[in-house]
Scaffold this active site. Structure first.
Site, PDB file in Angstrom:
ATOM      1  N   SER A 156     -36.355  40.446  43.122  1.00  0.00           N
ATOM      2  CA  SER A 156     -35.962  41.842  43.036  1.00  0.00           C
ATOM      3  C   SER A 156     -35.832  41.757  41.230  1.00  0.00           C
ATOM      4  O   SER A 156     -35.842  40.833  40.691  1.00  0.00           O
ATOM      5  CB  SER A 156     -34.684  41.802  43.614  1.00  0.00           C
ATOM      6  OG  SER A 156     -33.709  42.857  42.995  1.00  0.00           O
ATOM      7  N   TYR A 212     -26.294  37.834  45.490  1.00  0.00           N
ATOM      8  CA  TYR A 212     -27.683  38.196  45.503  1.00  0.00           C
ATOM      9  C   TYR A 212     -28.501  37.882  44.173  1.00  0.00           C
ATOM     10  O   TYR A 212     -29.484  37.270  44.375  1.00  0.00           O
ATOM     11  CB  TYR A 212     -27.634  39.858  45.652  1.00  0.00           C
ATOM     12  CG  TYR A 212     -28.938  40.531  45.829  1.00  0.00           C
ATOM     13  CD1 TYR A 212     -29.547  40.502  47.271  1.00  0.00           C
ATOM     14  CD2 TYR A 212     -29.714  41.167  45.007  1.00  0.00           C
ATOM     15  CE1 TYR A 212     -30.802  41.165  47.455  1.00  0.00           C
ATOM     16  CE2 TYR A 212     -30.867  41.409  44.908  1.00  0.00           C
ATOM     17  CZ  TYR A 212     -31.343  41.776  46.313  1.00  0.00           C
ATOM     18  OH  TYR A 212     -32.762  42.311  46.539  1.00  0.00           O
TER      19      TYR A 212
HETATM   20  N1  LIG Z   1     -34.457  48.111  49.082  1.00  0.00           N
HETATM   21  C1  LIG Z   1     -34.669  47.904  47.637  1.00  0.00           C
HETATM   22  O1  LIG Z   1     -34.382  48.635  46.978  1.00  0.00           O
HETATM   23  C2  LIG Z   1     -35.008  46.428  47.368  1.00  0.00           C
HETATM   24  C3  LIG Z   1     -35.072  46.502  45.767  1.00  0.00           C
HETATM   25  C4  LIG Z   1     -35.502  45.016  45.290  1.00  0.00           C
HETATM   26  C5  LIG Z   1     -35.744  43.998  46.147  1.00  0.00           C
HETATM   27  N2  LIG Z   1     -36.020  44.520  47.562  1.00  0.00           N
HETATM   28  C6  LIG Z   1     -36.137  43.181  48.339  1.00  0.00           C
HETATM   29  O2  LIG Z   1     -37.064  43.632  49.110  1.00  0.00           O
HETATM   30  C7  LIG Z   1     -36.944  42.979  50.564  1.00  0.00           C
HETATM   31  C8  LIG Z   1     -36.948  43.924  51.715  1.00  0.00           C
HETATM   32  O3  LIG Z   1     -35.803  44.769  51.588  1.00  0.00           O
HETATM   33  P1  LIG Z   1     -35.612  46.094  52.407  1.00  0.00           P
HETATM   34  O4  LIG Z   1     -35.030  46.916  51.574  1.00  0.00           O
HETATM   35  O5  LIG Z   1     -36.782  46.505  53.249  1.00  0.00           O
HETATM   36  O6  LIG Z   1     -34.617  45.555  53.613  1.00  0.00           O
HETATM   37  P2  LIG Z   1     -34.455  45.971  55.000  1.00  0.00           P
HETATM   38  O7  LIG Z   1     -32.906  45.514  55.241  1.00  0.00           O
HETATM   39  O8  LIG Z   1     -34.535  47.325  55.233  1.00  0.00           O
HETATM   40  O9  LIG Z   1     -35.133  44.926  55.761  1.00  0.00           O
HETATM   41  C9  LIG Z   1     -34.865  43.597  55.862  1.00  0.00           C
HETATM   42  C10 LIG Z   1     -35.482  43.008  57.060  1.00  0.00           C
HETATM   43  O10 LIG Z   1     -35.089  41.624  57.031  1.00  0.00           O
HETATM   44  C11 LIG Z   1     -34.699  41.214  58.426  1.00  0.00           C
HETATM   45  N3  LIG Z   1     -33.683  40.157  58.339  1.00  0.00           N
HETATM   46  C12 LIG Z   1     -32.329  39.873  57.906  1.00  0.00           C
HETATM   47  N4  LIG Z   1     -32.018  38.794  58.120  1.00  0.00           N
HETATM   48  C13 LIG Z   1     -33.158  38.033  58.769  1.00  0.00           C
HETATM   49  C14 LIG Z   1     -33.142  36.558  58.847  1.00  0.00           C
HETATM   50  N5  LIG Z   1     -32.258  35.658  59.011  1.00  0.00           N
HETATM   51  N6  LIG Z   1     -34.281  36.279  59.316  1.00  0.00           N
HETATM   52  C15 LIG Z   1     -35.341  37.235  59.573  1.00  0.00           C
HETATM   53  N7  LIG Z   1     -35.286  38.385  59.445  1.00  0.00           N
HETATM   54  C16 LIG Z   1     -34.105  38.938  58.745  1.00  0.00           C
HETATM   55  C17 LIG Z   1     -33.843  42.384  58.769  1.00  0.00           C
HETATM   56  O11 LIG Z   1     -33.758  42.447  60.245  1.00  0.00           O
HETATM   57  C18 LIG Z   1     -34.803  43.656  58.372  1.00  0.00           C
HETATM   58  O12 LIG Z   1     -35.763  43.607  59.304  1.00  0.00           O
HETATM   59  C19 LIG Z   1     -35.827  42.002  50.454  1.00  0.00           C
HETATM   60  O13 LIG Z   1     -36.381  40.743  50.018  1.00  0.00           O
HETATM   61  C20 LIG Z   1     -35.064  42.793  49.065  1.00  0.00           C
HETATM   62  O14 LIG Z   1     -34.060  41.815  48.663  1.00  0.00           O
HETATM   63  C21 LIG Z   1     -35.381  45.361  48.210  1.00  0.00           C
END
Ligand SMILES: NC(=O)c1ccc[n+]([C@@H]2O[C@H](COP(=O)([O-])OP(=O)(O)OC[C@H]3O[C@@H](n4cnc5c(N)ncnc54)[C@H](O)[C@@H]3O)[C@@H](O)[C@H]2O)c1
Length: 266
Positions: free
Chosen positions: A142, A155
């Site tokens: 991130s 985080y």
């Molecule tokens: N959304 C944002 O703005 C953003 C920004 C920067 C980085 N990210 C990174 O992108 C990635 C995806 O984020 P997102 O926004 O799609 O999140 P999201 O919450 O929509 O999806 C995350 C997924 O991970 C799964 N998950 C949670 N715990 C788990 C576990 N113990 N084992 C297996 N699966 C598990 C959840 O069920 C979900 O399907 C993450 O690594 C996040 O840190 C997201």
């Protein structure tokens, strides 16, 4: 010959791919000719996503923080697909709140999922990648892994840690031809309205932290899941054969620095 961006014949496991960014990455892997294993703890949502993507996708229940789950999934994938060529460590949790009120149990949970999870994943999948002649691991960090932010100390710690893990893994697995890289997506994006940001007031964040330096058509431009997925699939492909142990920000310049008004010439 130019290296290819095709993922034809590549077998890639994506964690946390039942929804959000992981799902978009899974869809792009299939678009580019690969097969994808969607691994998540949300079984119903995972089944729904697999049904929407089609025959090139399968679902596995996987809690990334469970060593046992990783071993079982690797065994099943070896039986069903004959191995793996790529791993995307995408699953993660976000917890927000002031540093002095952090609950240690919640912090441990985040560390387990966001940092130990990818470590266990790389450890479990490395032999499969080696057996297929070397593969590609992409860890999704991130901009919170490139800088700090108030209310996200745990985080931030997990996402910075993931970059260190990537580099160490790149050095060790590189001996067998496996590349390991980190993608750092921008955050607080209205086009990325996943449940991950459920408790996050995006509009207020963007108003109080107005740092969108890149403009397109006269408007500040932020990233969406497609921008991030494109970087991930590129890193999975042979086109990125020259890249390992590196961080790739997909943040539309968010971490480039501060754009200051009133400087000479501006
Ligand atoms: N959304 C944002 O703005 C953003 C920004 C920067 C980085 N990210 C990174 O992108 C990635 C995806 O984020 P997102 O926004 O799609 O999140 P999201 O919450 O929509 O999806 C995350 C997924 O991970 C799964 N998950 C949670 N715990 C788990 C576990 N113990 N084992 C297996 N699966 C598990 C959840 O069920 C979900 O399907 C993450 O690594 C996040 O840190 C997201």
């Amino acid at each position: 010959m130019n290296p290819s961006t095709s993922l034809e014949g590549r077998r890639v496991l994506v964690t946390g791919a039942a929804q959000g960014l992981g799902r978009t990455i899974a869809e792009r892997i299939v678009d580019l000719g690969g097969t994808v294993v969607i691994a998540d703890v949300q079984d119903d949502q995972g089944a729904h996503t697999v049904a929407a993507i089609g025959a090139a996708a399968t679902y596995e229940h996987l809690d990334v923080s469970s060593e046992h789950d990783w071993a079982e999934v690797c065994d099943r994938v070896t039986d069903s697909l004959g191995g793996l060529d790529g791993l995307v460590n995408n699953a993660a949790l976000l917890d927000m709140g002031p540093l002095e009120r952090i609950d240690p149990d919640r912090a441990r949970w985040l560390l387990d999922v966001n940092l130990l999870g990818p470590l266990l994943g790389i450890r479990a999948v490395a032999p499969l990648l080696r057996a297929s002649g070397g593969g590609s691991v992409v860890n999704v960090s991130s901009i919170g892994g490139l800088e700090g932010m108030n209310s996200t100390a745990t985080y931030n710690a997990t996402k910075w840690g993931l970059r260190g893990l990537s580099r160490a893994a790149a050095l060790e697995l590189g001996l067998d031809g496996t590349r390991v890289n980190t993608v750092c997506p921008g955050m607080g994006n209205p086009d990325m309205p996943t449940p991950f940001l459920g408790r996050f007031d995006l509009d207020r964040y963007l108003t109080t932290a107005p740092r969108l330096p890149f403009h397109q058509d006269g408007q500040p431009r932020n990233v969406d899941v497609h921008d991030v997925a494109e970087m991930v699939v590129w890193l999975l492909s042979d086109a990125a054969r020259g890249c390992t142990g590196a961080d790739f920000a997909v943040d539309a310049g968010w971490t480039a620095g501060t754009y200051a008004e009133g400087l000479p010439g501006f």
